[in-house]
Design a protein around this motif. Structure first.
Motif, mmCIF file in Angstrom:
data_model
loop_
_atom_site.group_PDB
_atom_site.id
_atom_site.type_symbol
_atom_site.label_atom_id
_atom_site.label_comp_id
_atom_site.label_asym_id
_atom_site.label_seq_id
_atom_site.Cartn_x
_atom_site.Cartn_y
_atom_site.Cartn_z
ATOM 1 N N GLN A 140 0.841 -1.209 0.000
ATOM 2 C CA GLN A 140 0.000 0.000 0.000
ATOM 3 C C GLN A 140 0.869 1.249 0.000
ATOM 4 O O GLN A 140 0.568 2.233 -0.680
ATOM 5 N N ARG A 143 2.047 1.913 -3.363
ATOM 6 C CA ARG A 143 0.978 2.436 -4.224
ATOM 7 C C ARG A 143 0.733 3.917 -3.936
ATOM 8 O O ARG A 143 0.474 4.702 -4.851
ATOM 9 N N THR A 163 9.846 -2.615 -7.091
ATOM 10 C CA THR A 163 9.228 -3.864 -6.625
ATOM 11 C C THR A 163 10.168 -4.679 -5.744
ATOM 12 O O THR A 163 9.779 -5.737 -5.260
ATOM 13 N N ALA A 169 2.689 -10.869 -5.256
ATOM 14 C CA ALA A 169 1.362 -10.296 -5.503
ATOM 15 C C ALA A 169 1.434 -8.769 -5.520
ATOM 16 O O ALA A 169 0.902 -8.119 -6.427
ATOM 17 N N ASN A 170 2.126 -8.203 -4.514
ATOM 18 C CA ASN A 170 2.242 -6.747 -4.457
ATOM 19 C C ASN A 170 3.101 -6.213 -5.600
ATOM 20 O O ASN A 170 2.801 -5.173 -6.174
ATOM 21 N N GLU A 172 3.411 -7.412 -8.514
ATOM 22 C CA GLU A 172 2.585 -7.471 -9.728
ATOM 23 C C GLU A 172 1.629 -6.287 -9.770
ATOM 24 O O GLU A 172 1.494 -5.600 -10.776
ATOM 25 N N GLN A 173 0.979 -6.051 -8.626
ATOM 26 C CA GLN A 173 -0.007 -4.970 -8.560
ATOM 27 C C GLN A 173 0.664 -3.619 -8.812
ATOM 28 O O GLN A 173 0.141 -2.780 -9.560
ATOM 29 N N ASP A 176 1.668 -3.326 -12.432
ATOM 30 C CA ASP A 176 0.460 -3.087 -13.238
ATOM 31 C C ASP A 176 0.087 -1.614 -13.186
ATOM 32 O O ASP A 176 -0.222 -1.003 -14.214
ATOM 33 N N LEU A 177 0.082 -1.088 -11.963
ATOM 34 C CA LEU A 177 -0.311 0.309 -11.768
ATOM 35 C C LEU A 177 0.619 1.250 -12.526
ATOM 36 O O LEU A 177 0.158 2.156 -13.227
#
Lengths: 215, 485
Positions: A140, A143, A163, A169-170, A172-173, A176-177
């Protein structure tokens, strides 16, 4: 839109980066790959105008960074370049929303809470606006950092190992963002990484060897 | 988001440190504030109370004691003087006005002063209720006296020897309150004024066998030992001084019954007053109704055997202020003291103490400055990365410099404001505490120009403490700091 020409940088008498020419068009996305100490971060810092090169030229959006005096360079960076780091990027004293508002203030832009909300929504954290960094997970936090890099509508987004501290998982997210937000804003994206998870997502890449030269 | 809210946000993360630094600075500033208010008001009080009186004539003794007892009404009198001797100076060509004072009695800790209308008039006093006294045993109360005793015109009270409550009473001769004065913010507020004749009447100075020699020797306290059975030494001393006027002490001791002696004297005095200027006697025909009793300093008044405690003089000119005391001190067995001189001497003595305290307060402020410096400097180490991030977000070096300086200023300003508030509260507290001691009228609710300098001093402290850390922030090497993460 990002043009690096004859760029080189020395640190403690050693050449840490030597790059003849590298150009990214507006909206283009690329990776800088290479082992640790290959000058990836240095390249990003030079591109962001955080560091002045020992020689060569950096042009962002048609503006030669070397020609800008210090304060003007700071302002230019604040308005046109978004930076994302591996970690420690949020100011712990401020809430997520305040971290974004800080980016507006530091860039000399008027406070725009709507833009803050939009940027937080874009990374799916609109409900964490009033949370402090220590109340957020690492994913988070990263992000929020991306939202902060986006909030001023930069033309160039530079990410340094975004990253590396995250689980799959994070990672990747976050990736993606970065890719999606840069694309939707037609911002140029340059990610420095040695993370294999990232290299599968972006085609164009500049590989540096241990001496800071293109491999 | 702005620099101020940013600085506040950082101070919030360091709540405890920030609070301690603010408190430390506040304590230093509060100390200085209290000292400023204290010395200013002390000086103001002393000067206002003595304003207009160039000279005090009284019995030989300590000049400071004479001034303290006759002008400020805080010490016991040096003794008494013969009215006849005092009067010759009152009529001296260099004297423009003379006011007699007869002290010795009090009521609930407030001093009863036998005097003339010129006394309240010198302080510009205005009658709030009732009128000034026009006869013996009529009393006018100072504003504080009225407020604290609850006495109003028409009420009666009985004076007692000395200032301390519970001395020998003059039960047979109660004073009648005829007026209350408006507050003057001077010593007048805590005095009970009456005519000199009231004091004489109660203390029976009209005894024919008046032994002058015993009075002239103020230092002769041989009779003290005989007075051991009086209760309380302070009260005893007050009593003593007050009684110098009345009679010689050996005579007192002849009346073994102490309870009776006041009674006895009062009777005698009463009898005699009746034949002179008692309000109920034919005396009041001597003056028009509604007017003051004739001055005891007037040539018509027979001074034989009368005594007063002191004489307040106003002189014609400045030179008279220096000539007169020398004249009086050498040409009579009286003592003349100038309030200005004694007050200056007192203030100089107090000044040494105040300077010492001020130096201590200064050290506390210095310690606070060091503490703020250490806090900011440590915070800077912890915030290097944050500062680098701010730079990368577009902040200039100058902005970071101002950011840290502002943080120092916020701390310093908070400290100064809290310190000023504390200082004024403490001063008011001391004022309330001293109001019982009646020594000094002190209030925290005034503002001095010098406090503006305290704010500047605080700003300077904040600046000095934050300067080095701010320069450190200014010099932050973004790339190197970020690379280190």
């Amino acid at each position: 839109m990002l043009r690096l020409t004859n760029l080189n940088h020395d640190y403690d008498g050693h050449r840490v980066l030597g790059l003849k020419s590298f150009t990214l068009n507006q909206g283009e996305q690329a990776l800088i790959l290479g082992p640790s100490g290959s000058g990836k971060s240095t390249l990003l810092h030079l591109a962001a105008g955080v560091l002045r090169p020992s020689g060569g030229e950096v042009v962002v959006c048609g503006q030669s960074l070397g020609g800008l005096p210090e304060a003007a360079l700071d302002r230019f960076r604040g308005r046109h370049i978004g930076l994302v780091y591996q970690r420690f990027h949020l100011l712990g004293a401020l809430t997520a929303a305040a971290n974004l508002a800080l980016a507006q203030y530091m860039a000399g832009l008027p406070a725009d809470s709507a833009a803050v909300s939009r940027a937080l929504s874009a990374v799916g954290l609109q409900d964490k606006a009033q949370a402090y960094p220590h109340q957020l997970s690492q994913g988070q936090q990263q992000r929020v950092a991306i939202a902060r890099a986006l909030v001023n509508g930069p033309r160039l987004i530079l990410a340094d190992e975004p990253t590396a501290s995250l689980d799959d998982a994070n990672a990747e997210q976050v990736l993606d963002l970065l890719i999606a937000q840069a694309a939707s804003r037609d911002a140029t994206l340059l990610i420095a990484t040695h993370d294999a998870r990232v290299s599968m997502r972006i085609e164009r890449c500049l590989e540096l060897n241990a001496r800071g030269m293109p491999a | 988001m702005n620099l101020f809210s940013l600085s506040l946000a950082y101070l919030r993360t360091q709540r405890l440190t920030a609070a301690l630094n603010v408190l430390l600075l506040a304590l230093g500033v509060a100390s200085i504030t209290v000292l400023l208010l204290l010395s200013d008001q002390l000086q103001g009080n002393l000067e206002r109370d003595a304003d207009g009186f160039d000279l005090v004539v009284g019995a030989k003794g300590s000049p400071v004691q004479l001034i303290l007892s006759s002008v400020y009404h805080v010490d016991i009198p040096t003794g008494n003087i013969d009215l006849e001797a005092a009067r010759s100076w009152a009529r001296h060509r260099l004297v423009s006005e003379a006011i007699p004072l007869a002290l010795g009695d009090g009521f609930r800790g407030f001093r009863i002063v036998g005097t003339e209308h010129g006394y309240p008039e010198s302080y510009g006093a205005v009658v709030a209720e009732g009128r000034l006294w026009q006869a013996s045993l009529e009393a006018v109360l100072g504003a504080r006296v009225a407020q604290q005793t609850g006495l109003a015109p028409g009420d009666s009270f009985v004076g007692a020897h000395g200032l301390a409550p519970g001395g020998h009473g003059h039960d047979d001769n109660p004073y009648k309150v005829v007026g209350i004065l408006e507050p003057t913010d001077t010593v007048l507020d805590r005095l009970i004024l009456t005519d000199v004749r009231s004091v004489w009447q109660l203390h029976g100075t009209d005894h024919a066998h008046h032994d002058e020699a015993a009075h002239a020797e103020h230092g002769d306290h041989a009779s003290h030992d005989d007075h051991e059975h009086h209760d309380g030494h302070a009260e005893h001393a007050e009593h003593e001084a007050g009684h110098e006027a009345q009679d010689d002490h050996e005579r007192h001791d002849d009346h073994a019954e102490h309870d009776e002696h006041g009674h006895h004297e009062a009777h005698q005095a009463h009898d005699q007053e009746h034949h002179e200027d008692s309000p109920v006697g034919h005396g009041h025909e001597d003056h028009a109704p509604g007017a003051e009793l004739p001055s005891i300093l007037a040539p018509e008044f027979d001074p034989a055997g009368r005594q007063i405690t002191a004489l307040l003089l106003k002189s014609e000119s400045l030179t008279a202020g220096t000539t007169l005391p020398r004249l009086i001190n050498s040409a009579s067995n009286l003592q003349a003291a100038a309030p200005v001189t004694e007050v200056t001497r007192l203030l100089r003595l107090i000044g040494f103490g105040l300077d010492t305290l001020r130096a201590f307060a200064g050290m506390v402020i210095l310690a606070a400055a060091l503490s703020v410096f250490v806090a900011l400097y440590n915070a800077l180490q912890a915030r290097r990365f944050d500062l680098a991030v701010m730079r990368s977000l577009g902040a200039s070096r100058g902005l970071l410099l101002r950011h840290i300086l502002l943080e120092g200023q916020v701390l310093a300003l908070a400290g100064v404001l809290l310190g000023l508030l504390l200082g004024h509260l403490v001063t008011e507290g001391i004022g309330l505490w001293l109001s019982n001691a009646q020594l000094l009228r002190l209030t925290g609710w005034t503002w001095l120009p010098a406090e503006g300098y305290l704010v500047l001093l605080g700003a300077g402290v904040g600046l000095a403490a934050a300067l080095l850390p701010a320069v450190g922030a200014y010099r932050t090497d973004i790339a190197r700091t970020l690379a280190r993460s």
